[in-house]
Design a protein around this motif. Structure first.
Motif, PDB file in Angstrom:
ATOM      1  N   GLU A 239       0.833  -1.199   0.000  1.00 21.39           N
ATOM      2  CA  GLU A 239       0.000   0.000   0.000  1.00 21.39           C
ATOM      3  C   GLU A 239       0.867   1.249   0.000  1.00 21.39           C
ATOM      4  OE1 GLU A 239      -3.517  -0.425   2.883  1.00 21.39           O
ATOM      5  OE2 GLU A 239      -2.152  -2.022   3.509  1.00 21.39           O
ATOM      6  N   ARG A 240       0.251   2.367  -0.355  1.00 20.86           N
ATOM      7  CA  ARG A 240       0.892   3.685  -0.283  1.00 20.86           C
ATOM      8  C   ARG A 240       0.165   4.466   0.801  1.00 20.86           C
ATOM      9  NH1 ARG A 240       0.202   6.958  -3.863  1.00 20.86           N
ATOM     10  NH2 ARG A 240       2.273   7.917  -3.960  1.00 20.86           N
ATOM     11  N   HIS A 241       0.876   4.758   1.888  1.00 21.15           N
ATOM     12  CA  HIS A 241       0.186   5.339   3.038  1.00 21.15           C
ATOM     13  C   HIS A 241       1.168   6.176   3.852  1.00 21.15           C
ATOM     14  CE1 HIS A 241      -2.904   5.503   6.173  1.00 21.15           C
ATOM     15  NE2 HIS A 241      -1.974   5.221   7.057  1.00 21.15           N
ATOM     16  N   ALA A 242       0.722   7.359   4.272  1.00 15.81           N
ATOM     17  CA  ALA A 242       1.527   8.216   5.142  1.00 15.81           C
ATOM     18  C   ALA A 242       0.600   8.900   6.136  1.00 15.81           C
ATOM     19  CB  ALA A 242       2.299   9.249   4.325  1.00 15.81           C
ATOM     20  N   ASP A 243       0.958   8.844   7.406  1.00 15.03           N
ATOM     21  CA  ASP A 243       0.125   9.437   8.451  1.00 15.03           C
ATOM     22  C   ASP A 243       1.029  10.024   9.533  1.00 15.03           C
ATOM     23  OD1 ASP A 243      -1.656  10.138  10.418  1.00 15.03           O
ATOM     24  OD2 ASP A 243      -2.813   8.280  10.321  1.00 15.03           O
ATOM     25  N   PRO A 244       1.206  11.362   9.545  1.00 12.32           N
ATOM     26  CA  PRO A 244       2.091  11.963  10.546  1.00 12.32           C
ATOM     27  C   PRO A 244       1.552  11.881  11.964  1.00 12.32           C
ATOM     28  CG  PRO A 244       0.985  13.653   9.238  1.00 12.32           C
ATOM     29  CD  PRO A 244       0.678  12.348   8.593  1.00 12.32           C
ATOM     30  N   SER A 245       0.241  11.632  12.133  1.00 10.38           N
ATOM     31  CA  SER A 245      -0.322  11.562  13.475  1.00 10.38           C
ATOM     32  C   SER A 245       0.002  10.249  14.160  1.00 10.38           C
ATOM     33  CB  SER A 245      -1.842  11.751  13.421  1.00 10.38           C
ATOM     34  OG  SER A 245      -2.467  10.661  12.754  1.00 10.38           O
ATOM     35  N   VAL A 246       0.410   9.222  13.395  1.00 14.32           N
ATOM     36  CA  VAL A 246       0.635   7.909  14.012  1.00 14.32           C
ATOM     37  C   VAL A 246       1.971   7.802  14.753  1.00 14.32           C
ATOM     38  CG1 VAL A 246       0.837   5.436  13.549  1.00 14.32           C
ATOM     39  CG2 VAL A 246      -0.996   6.770  12.482  1.00 14.32           C
ATOM     40  N   VAL A 249       4.752   5.622   7.756  1.00 16.04           N
ATOM     41  CA  VAL A 249       4.691   5.665   6.296  1.00 16.04           C
ATOM     42  C   VAL A 249       4.808   4.242   5.763  1.00 16.04           C
ATOM     43  CG1 VAL A 249       5.615   8.008   6.047  1.00 16.04           C
ATOM     44  CG2 VAL A 249       7.174   6.055   6.000  1.00 16.04           C
ATOM     45  N   LEU A 250       4.111   3.981   4.661  1.00 16.21           N
ATOM     46  CA  LEU A 250       4.207   2.710   3.944  1.00 16.21           C
ATOM     47  C   LEU A 250       4.480   3.074   2.489  1.00 16.21           C
ATOM     48  CD1 LEU A 250       1.677  -0.283   4.252  1.00 16.21           C
ATOM     49  CD2 LEU A 250       3.370   0.008   2.462  1.00 16.21           C
ATOM     50  N   PRO A 251       5.742   2.964   2.045  1.00 14.64           N
ATOM     51  CA  PRO A 251       6.132   3.501   0.737  1.00 14.64           C
ATOM     52  C   PRO A 251       5.903   2.565  -0.446  1.00 14.64           C
ATOM     53  CG  PRO A 251       7.972   3.520   2.328  1.00 14.64           C
ATOM     54  CD  PRO A 251       6.922   2.590   2.832  1.00 14.64           C
ATOM     55  N   GLY A 252       4.693   2.051  -0.603  1.00 19.69           N
ATOM     56  CA  GLY A 252       4.343   1.301  -1.803  1.00 19.69           C
ATOM     57  C   GLY A 252       5.154   0.039  -2.000  1.00 19.69           C
ATOM     58  N   ALA A 253       5.529  -0.223  -3.262  1.00 19.60           N
ATOM     59  CA  ALA A 253       6.278  -1.435  -3.609  1.00 19.60           C
ATOM     60  C   ALA A 253       6.937  -1.256  -4.960  1.00 19.60           C
ATOM     61  CB  ALA A 253       5.346  -2.647  -3.630  1.00 19.60           C
ATOM     62  N   ASN A 254       7.931  -2.096  -5.232  1.00 21.17           N
ATOM     63  CA  ASN A 254       8.622  -2.124  -6.524  1.00 21.17           C
ATOM     64  C   ASN A 254       9.230  -0.773  -6.887  1.00 21.17           C
ATOM     65  OD1 ASN A 254       7.835  -4.881  -7.004  1.00 21.17           O
ATOM     66  ND2 ASN A 254       5.788  -4.112  -7.459  1.00 21.17           N
ATOM     67  N   GLY A 255       9.667  -0.039  -5.871  1.00 22.66           N
ATOM     68  CA  GLY A 255      10.300   1.250  -6.131  1.00 22.66           C
ATOM     69  C   GLY A 255       9.333   2.333  -6.518  1.00 22.66           C
ATOM     70  N   SER A 256       8.093   2.270  -6.036  1.00 19.04           N
ATOM     71  CA  SER A 256       7.087   3.273  -6.405  1.00 19.04           C
ATOM     72  C   SER A 256       7.233   4.577  -5.635  1.00 19.04           C
ATOM     73  CB  SER A 256       5.678   2.715  -6.173  1.00 19.04           C
ATOM     74  OG  SER A 256       5.446   2.472  -4.786  1.00 19.04           O
ATOM     75  N   ASP A 257       7.799   4.522  -4.414  1.00 16.13           N
ATOM     76  CA  ASP A 257       7.831   5.701  -3.550  1.00 16.13           C
ATOM     77  C   ASP A 257       9.041   5.665  -2.628  1.00 16.13           C
ATOM     78  OD1 ASP A 257       4.829   7.074  -3.543  1.00 16.13           O
ATOM     79  OD2 ASP A 257       4.759   4.921  -3.934  1.00 16.13           O
ATOM     80  N   LEU A 258       9.449   6.849  -2.207  1.00 13.37           N
ATOM     81  CA  LEU A 258      10.385   7.012  -1.096  1.00 13.37           C
ATOM     82  C   LEU A 258       9.594   7.550   0.083  1.00 13.37           C
ATOM     83  CD1 LEU A 258      13.359   7.106  -0.025  1.00 13.37           C
ATOM     84  CD2 LEU A 258      13.368   9.514  -0.733  1.00 13.37           C
ATOM     85  N   GLY A 259       9.664   6.863   1.210  1.00 17.43           N
ATOM     86  CA  GLY A 259       9.011   7.345   2.414  1.00 17.43           C
ATOM     87  C   GLY A 259       9.916   8.321   3.150  1.00 17.43           C
ATOM     88  N   VAL A 260       9.334   9.409   3.660  1.00 13.05           N
ATOM     89  CA  VAL A 260      10.105  10.434   4.355  1.00 13.05           C
ATOM     90  C   VAL A 260       9.395  10.811   5.657  1.00 13.05           C
ATOM     91  CG1 VAL A 260      11.134  12.745   4.238  1.00 13.05           C
ATOM     92  CG2 VAL A 260      10.900  11.366   2.144  1.00 13.05           C
ATOM     93  N   ILE A 261      10.101  10.688   6.775  1.00 13.29           N
ATOM     94  CA  ILE A 261       9.599  11.139   8.071  1.00 13.29           C
ATOM     95  C   ILE A 261      10.617  12.115   8.650  1.00 13.29           C
ATOM     96  CG2 ILE A 261       8.956  10.489  10.422  1.00 13.29           C
ATOM     97  CD1 ILE A 261       8.034   7.826   9.431  1.00 13.29           C
ATOM     98  N   ALA A 262      10.161  13.320   8.945  1.00  7.74           N
ATOM     99  CA  ALA A 262      11.013  14.333   9.563  1.00  7.74           C
ATOM    100  C   ALA A 262      10.652  14.451  11.039  1.00  7.74           C
ATOM    101  CB  ALA A 262      10.828  15.680   8.868  1.00  7.74           C
TER     102      ALA A 262
END
Length: 588
Positions: A239-246, A249-262
Motif C-alpha cells: 500500500e501507499r500510506h503516510a500518516d504523521p499523526s501515528v 509511512v508505507l512507501p508502496g512497492a517495486n520502487g514506487s515511492d520514497l518514504g520520508v519522516i522528519a
C-alpha cells in the motif's frame, strides 16, 4: 547480549555525550523486489530523490538516515539472475552499498530461497541488518543502536510471524518466529535501557489494527502505539500510506515511492514528527546515472537469462479473467504440476488415488496495479513468461485430502468473492481485502459457486458465523464427491506449508516427496511432447446463475484485446477507471 550485536560496527558505547542534533530525516524504501532500475519506477530513480532529501537535511542541519524495510532480495528478472548465479556479488547489496544505506530490515520473501542463500547474501551487506522477531539468522541483529551526532538512535525490525509457516520447508527446526508486537515491546525496552534518545521501527507488516491480536500478520499500527516508539516504516501489503499523526509511512512497492519522516526534538528533548510523507517515483524523476551504470551489466545478463526459450504455447495465456472464467494459464500450471508429480508417486500407496492439482494466480492486478497481469502471446515461451505464471520460487508438494477437506478448501477460495444480492446495483465482485493469490482453483473436480450466500470462512481460516456453503454440486469424473473419498492434490509449497490460512489443509497429510521447483516443472512440461490427462478435465468451477444480479470487476487494460473470450456472456466494458483498471460489468 554482547555490545557487538547491539551497536553499529566500529562504534563503542560512549561514557559521556553531548547531544547537538535536534532534527532527524528518515528515508525509507520497502518491498523493492529487486526493482533497481530500467523502468518508470525503481531504486535508480528513488536514488535521485534520496539525494534531494539528503541535501535538504544538510541545509537544515539534520541527521539523515536511509533504511530499507525488507523484501528487496526476490522478484523480477534480477531475482532470477541472483538465483541462477549465486556466486556473483548480489546486485541489491551492491546498490545499497552505493547509496549508503544505514540499516536493513528483512521481509518474508527474503527467506524464499532458503536460509543458507539469505545468509550468504546478507554477508555482503555494507550496513547492519536487523530482525527482532525471527531468528536465529547468521549476521542479523535483534536490535541496533546507531550513534549519530551525539544521538543514540535505536532501531528494531519485525516481519509477519507467518513467515515461519510460509517458508516452513526452509525454516522448520532452524529458526522461530515471534509475535510482532511482543517482540517489538521487548526490543524497545532494551533500547531505552541502553539510553536511546529515540527508537525507530521497521515493521515489514501492513497497518492492521491498533489493537492487533497476538500473531497478527499486519500489526504496524499496533507497533506505532507502543510506548517508546517514535516512528514506524510499514511494508508487506504494497500500500501507499503516510500518516504523521501515528506516525507511519508505507512507501508502496517495486520502487514506487520514497518514504520520508522528519522528526524534531522539543525543548525537553522529546521527539515529535514534523512531517510524514511519500515522494512518488515516475518517469519524470531522473535515474541516478551512477547507480544505473553500476547495475547495467546485471540488467543485461538478466534480460538474456529471461529470454532463454523453454517451449511454446498454441493459444494466448493471460490472467485478465481469472476470477470470472476458465483460465488457460492456470490450467497449464495445474497440468504441469500433475505431470511432474505422477512419476514421483510411483511405488507409493497413494499412487492409486485420484490426482488433482491446485493452482492460483500469481499476477492479478489488485494492489500491484493495472499492469500486473500475465499476458503471454501464442508461440515461443521464454523464462520471463514462466515468471509471469509463477512469480515466486515455490516448490511442488503433494497433499492427501478427503472429500470433506476438499470441499472446505474450495469454500475458503470462494471467500474471495463478495456476496451478491439479485436486483441491487452492481457491486464489486472481489473483496479487495483478500489476496488473489489465495484463490486456489482445484483442477480435476468441478463445482458451482453460489454468491447469494455469505462466505463460509474468514481470511484467517476460522468459520464465519452464519456462513453457508457456496460450493454446490462438487463432482469428480461426473459423480458427486463423497466426504470420505481420498485424493492426492499437487500444490505449491506456500500453500502446503500453511500459507493462506486454509483450515482444511491443517489436517491434511503431506507426502514426503523429492523437491521439485514449480518453474522447472512448468519448463519441462512446455518443452515436452506428452500432455497430462488433467488437460482434458472439465472447467473446475462456474457461478450458480443469479437472475437479476450484476457485479463489476477491475482488470488490466490489456484485457481489451481478449474480450472476445467473454462473448455471449453479456459482459460490458465500462472504460478505464481512475486507478487505470478496465472496469467490466457482468451479469450473474
Amino acid at each position: 547480549m554482547p555490545d557487538n550485536r547491539q551497536h553499529a560496527k566500529g562504534e563503542a558505547r560512549p561514557q559521556a555525550r553531548s547531544v547537538q542534533a535536534r532534527r532527524l530525516r528518515l528515508l525509507a524504501t520497502t518491498d523493492l523486489h529487486m526493482q533497481l532500475g530500467g523502468a518508470a519506477s525503481g531504486l535508480s530513480r528513488i536514488a535521485s530523490l534520496i539525494a534531494e532529501e539528503r541535501a535538504t537535511a544538510a541545509r537544515e542541519g539534520a541527521i539523515c538516515l536511509l533504511v530499507d524495510n525488507g523484501d528487496a532480495l526476490q522478484g523480477g528478472a534480477l531475482g532470477e539472475l541472483a538465483a541462477e548465479e549465486p556466486a556473483r556479488p548480489h546486485p541489491v547489496m551492491r546498490a545499497f552499498a552505493h547509496l549508503g544505506y544505514d540499516v536493513l530490515g528483512l521481509g518474508n520473501h527474503d527467506f524464499d530461497l532458503g536460509l543458507e542463500r539469505l545468509e550468504a547474501v546478507l554477508a555482503q551487506a555494507a550496513c547492519p541488518v536487523v530482525c527482532s522477531n525471527l531468528g536465529p539468522v547468521r549476521g542479523v541483529l535483534p536490535w541496533l543502536v546507531l550513534e549519530r551526532a551525539g544521538l543514540r538512535i535505536g532501531v528494531i525490525s519485525a516481519l509477519p510471524p507467518q513467515t515461519a509457516v510460509w517458508n516452513r520447508h526452509h525454516l522448520e527446526g532452524r529458526a522461530e518466529a515471534r509475535d510482532i508486537v511482543a517482540a517489538a515491546r521487548e526490543a524497545v525496552q532494551a533500547l531505552r535501557l541502553e539510553g536511546c534518545d529515540l527508537v525507530l521501527a521497521l515493521a515489514h507488516s501492513g497497518p492492521g489494527a491498533a489493537d492487533a491480536l497476538p500473531g497478527a500478520e499486519n500489526a504496524a499500527l499496533a507497533v506505532a502505539a507502543l510506548d517508546g516508539i517514535d516512528a514506524v516504516i510499514a511494508g508487506h501489503t504494497h500500500e501507499r500510506h503516510a500518516d504523521p499523526s501515528v506516525p507511519l509511512v508505507l512507501p508502496g512497492a517495486n520502487g514506487s515511492d520514497l518514504g520520508v519522516i522528519a522528526l524534531e526534538a522539543g525543548a525537553e528533548g522529546r521527539w515529535h514528527v514534523a512531517t510524514a510523507a511519500l515522494r512518488p517515483v515516475s518517469a519524470a524523476v531522473a535515474e541516478d546515472p551512477a547507480l544505473a551504470s553500476l547495475v547495467a551489466e546485471d540488467h543485461a545478463r538478466a534480460e538474456a537469462l529471461m529470454a532463454r526459450p523453454v517451449g511454446r504455447v498454441e493459444a494466448p495465456l493471460h490472467s485478465y479473467f481469472t476470477f470470472i472464467a476458465p483460465d488457460r494459464a492456470l490450467a497449464l500450471v495445474a497440468a504441469a504440476q500433475a505431470a511432474a508429480l505422477r512419476p514421483l508417486l510411483a511405488g507409493w500407496p497413494e499412487a492409486g488415488l485420484p490426482l488433482l492439482s491446485a493452482a492460483a494466480p500469481g499476477l492479478f492486478g489488485g494492489r500491484s496495479g493495472p499492469l500486473a497481469y500475465a499476458d503471454i502471446p501464442a508461440g515461443p515461451v521464454a523464462l520471463r513468461h514462466l515468471v509471469e505464471l509463477q512469480p515466486f520460487p515455490n516448490d511442488l508438494h503433494a497433499v492427501v485430502v478427503t472429500g470433506a477437506q476438499l470441499g472446505d478448501w474450495i469454500e475458503h477460495s470462494a471467500g474471495l468473492f463478495n456476496r451478491i444480492v439479485p436486483g441491487a446495483d452492481p457491486v464489486a465482485l472481489i473483496d479487495p481485502g483478500l489476496p488473489g493469490h489465495d484463490f486456489d482453483v482445484i483442477h480435476g473436480v468441478a463445482c458451482e459457486i453460489d454468491l447469494s450466500v455469505p462466505s463460509r470462512f474468514l481470511s484467517d481460516g476460522s468459520l464465519r458465523q452464519g456462513g453457508a456453503r457456496r460450493a454446490r454440486r462438487l463432482t469428480y469424473a461426473g459423480r458427486a464427491v463423497m466426504p470420505d473419498q481420498r485424493f492426492v492434490v499437487a500444490v505449491n509449497s506456500y500453500r502446503s506449508s500453511g500459507g493462506g490460512n486454509v483450515a482444511a489443509l491443517r489436517g491434511a497429510e503431506r507426502l514426503d516427496l523429492p523437491g521439485t521447483g514449480l518453474r522447472a516443472a512448468l519448463a519441462g512440461y512446455l518443452g515436452g511432447a506428452a500432455h497430462d490427462p488433467l488437460e482434458q478435465a472439465p472447467p473446475p468451477w462456474g457461478f450458480v446463475p443469479l437472475p437479476g444480479a450484476r457485479a463489476w470487476l477491475q482488470t488490466g487494460p490489456g484485457a481489451q484485446g481478449h474480450l472476445g473470450e467473454l462473448a455471449g456472456r453479456g459482459v460490458e466494458a465500462a472504460g478505464i477507471d481512475g486507478e487505470g483498471f478496465l472496469r467490466l460489468i457482468l451479469p450473474l
